[in-house]
Design an enzyme around this catalytic site. Structure first.
Site, PDB file in Angstrom:
ATOM      1  N   TYR A 286      -5.902  30.438-108.325  1.00 11.94           N
ATOM      2  CA  TYR A 286      -6.769  30.845-109.309  1.00 11.94           C
ATOM      3  C   TYR A 286      -8.221  30.812-109.356  1.00 11.94           C
ATOM      4  O   TYR A 286      -8.872  31.970-109.588  1.00 11.94           O
ATOM      5  CB  TYR A 286      -6.236  30.156-110.436  1.00 11.94           C
ATOM      6  N   GLU A 293     -12.866  38.251-107.962  1.00 13.58           N
ATOM      7  CA  GLU A 293     -13.087  39.288-108.969  1.00 13.58           C
ATOM      8  C   GLU A 293     -14.474  39.087-109.536  1.00 13.58           C
ATOM      9  O   GLU A 293     -14.876  40.027-109.598  1.00 13.58           O
ATOM     10  CB  GLU A 293     -11.996  38.931-110.135  1.00 13.58           C
TER      11      GLU A 293
END
EC number: 4.2.1.134
Length: 362
Positions: A286, A293
């Site tokens: 994550y 991102e």
């Protein structure tokens, strides 16, 4: 049994269906407990009233019992449970009227017949009440349909992300670093499909098909789709960036554990290695996915600023224009806040599924 043999202190109690024997021996070794011809024979080494020795005894029961006693050894004693063949209350334990000297009632567990009947009655009432409560709960006529839908949904998503992961891995081994720069053109269609289908996760949570909280699902699905459709889908300059490879790769690896875990859960199956991977793999993946991102957003800001794409000019005397690149900078901050919310949720889930179980105090 020889007269010179040592006998331990034995305490007994009963219920309508069971007999309980507590043998006062500590550090028991090599216990031999058997029932034949309705006689229980015991022999074991342990520490009793006469020190560390071999102790033995035998008891001929008043009425027939099952020939398979259940023994449980603790550090301080040995417990024996014997099943009666018929549910009844015995006036004594042994066939002989005179009680053996080594045998005494277990007052910690002792109940007279009326108390035992009351206990049995309470258990029966509790069982009946439980059945009544279960019968009052309305049965869901669509239960199997819902389960089938969730199994198929998770299976399709697992197959989709597996295709992405395998395709990217094979291309990486064959083409090396060159595969970084055309990832979007070869993988985007499948990623579009999987991420569009992921919108169903929000709907599933909204209508109560799954017990997952709504906010983490919204953050993940809309966050990914914003990057995929708005940032990458609208800027050709971003589609050939190496960051796209890492972004898609991290997304797909995470889902390789998540979707099969949910699919097996729908079928009532728990595979512990998969459960561990589901609630552990997010710890490195994550943050890496969030970093990819963020890099994607940072690289796109100058392009949006230069092209003015999605910027909004307002008709007013000051000629103010709302730059989309500025909104992306604000979104970059929101991205890390969203990651924090999901990290917190996943950490709680990990503690719930993999944390140490709390022991109930007796």
């Amino acid at each position: 049994m020889a007269d010179c043999s040592l006998r331990p202190h034995v305490h007994w109690a009963q219920r309508h269906r069971e007999l309980y024997l507590r043998v006062e021996l500590s550090d028991v070794k090599n216990p031999d407990v058997s029932i034949a011809d309705n006689v229980l024979r015991f022999r074991a080494q342990g520490h009793g009233a006469k020190g560390d020795n071999i102790y033995e005894f035998q008891i001929e029961f008043l009425e027939p019992v099952e020939p398979k006693p259940v023994c449980r050894v603790t550090q301080r004693q040995l417990n024996i449970t014997v099943q009666k063949k018929e549910s009844s209350w015995w006036e004594r334990l042994t066939k002989q009227e005179k009680r053996p000297l080594f045998l005494a009632p277990d007052f910690d567990r002792w109940l007279d017949e009326s108390d035992a009947e009351m206990e049995l009655k309470e258990k029966e009432e509790e069982k009946i009440n439980k059945m009544k409560i279960e019968s009052r709960v309305p049965k869901d006529p669509f239960k199997h349909l819902k389960k089938g839908y969730l199994i198929m949904y998770n299976l399709v998503q697992f197959l989709g992300f597996s295709w992405i992961f395998v395709n990217m891995t094979v291309r990486l081994f064959i083409l090396g670093k060159d595969s970084f720069y055309d990832t979007f053109h070869t993988i985007a269609d499948m990623m579009y499909f999987c991420q569009t289908l992921a919108l169903m996760e929000i709907l599933n949570s909204l209508i109560g098909l799954v017990r997952s909280p709504l906010i983490p699902a919204v953050i993940q699905v809309f966050g990914r789709n914003f990057i995929l459709f708005v940032v990458l889908g609208s800027l050709e300059e971003m589609q050939s960036k190496a960051v796209v490879f890492f972004l898609f790769y991290f997304w797909s690896i995470i889902e390789l554990f998540r979707y099969p875990y949910y699919m097996l859960s729908c079928m009532g199956i728990e595979w512990k290695p998969l459960t561990w991977l589901r609630y552990t793999s997010w710890i490195p993946l994550y943050p890496l996915g969030g970093l990819a991102e963020a890099v994607c957003l940072i690289q796109s800001i100058p392009i949006f600023s230069e092209t003015g794409k999605f910027s909004l000019g307002l008709p007013n005397p000051l000629n103010v224009t709302i730059q989309f690149s500025f909104l992306l900078q604000m979104y970059l901050i929101a991205l890390f806040l969203g990651l924090f919310v999901n990290f917190r949720y996943l950490y709680k889930q990990r503690k719930q599924h993999l944390g140490p179980k709390k022991r109930k105090m007796k």
